[in-house]
Design an enzyme around this catalytic site. Sequence first.
Site, PDB file in Angstrom:
ATOM      1  CB  VAL A 168      -8.542  61.683  39.738  1.00 22.16           C
ATOM      2  CG1 VAL A 168      -7.241  62.417  40.521  1.00 22.16           C
ATOM      3  CG2 VAL A 168     -10.178  62.075  39.266  1.00 22.16           C
ATOM      4  CE1 TYR A 214     -18.831  70.714  42.194  1.00 25.93           C
ATOM      5  CE2 TYR A 214     -20.084  71.912  43.780  1.00 25.93           C
ATOM      6  CZ  TYR A 214     -18.697  71.704  42.913  1.00 25.93           C
ATOM      7  OH  TYR A 214     -17.432  71.744  43.333  1.00 25.93           O
ATOM      8  CG  ASP A 223     -11.388  85.190  43.690  1.00 28.13           C
ATOM      9  OD1 ASP A 223     -12.244  85.762  42.728  1.00 28.13           O
ATOM     10  OD2 ASP A 223     -10.741  86.769  43.896  1.00 28.13           O
TER      11      ASP A 223
END
Length: 279
Positions: A80, A175, A209
């Site tokens: 991307v 992040y 998860d």
Amino acid sequence: MGTLDGKVALVTGSARKRGIGRAIALRLAREGADVVVSGFPRDPASYPEHERAEGWRGAASLADEIRALGRKAVALDCDVTQPAAVQALVDAALRELGGLDIVVNNAGVPSGAGATPIVEIDDALWQNTVDVNLTGVYHVSKLAARAMIAAGRGGAIVNISSTAGRRGIANYGAYCASKFAVIGFTQQLALELAKHAIRVNCICPGSTDTDMMDGTFRRTADHAGTQFERVKGGVKLGIPLGRQGLPEEQAAACFFLVGPDSSYITGQTLNVDGGLSMN
């Protein structure tokens, strides 16, 4: 008949078996959408053991699952950060599926989250994280929105941020910064595209998860000199609902934001984190 019958969706970052992107693509398909799915090209030798054991083929396997639901699917590798690769996704939706109504910007990288203090982060890692997590959202949104505007039938874009985009977390490298920025980008784009009846919203998943989250737990454990199970268990104790989320629960929130029940919602960010964040 499905709620999304006649709609075409594009979901980036959807090539992992235990991932939010796959769950979103499958939910949209179950609701009636045809779907373009994509993921960053990976060497099959690097696949997790559970993917190798069942012969998982990334986005191609997901496309097969979507077709088994009776929907059309196109699978493409996509970095991307590269506009030409993103344009190929948009072109595939228009050429092979007949349009583009829904875009989910799920592609992302963890940036060494859990073990990467700012004073130690490698500049290349910082830049790559921003390139994928923020600039990638920009490329996909920009090129997809152009096609959606030209078609004149409105649409919906959902960006995937994180609870790490709501509050700073130590040792998360780039992040946090990149995911905070996605929320601001969502708000700006929502204002710009409202006149075209294109809604833009954002989801902030909490601990979910997935393989990506397990990787963060392992890095955190190694950095702290403790055990993976202890870190994972400690995170659950801090969540009011007492457990990790499931990819399917993130997918349910995404479906709501692209479907008709959210027709008067744009520019918003929804926490899907078991009550961890309340802002």
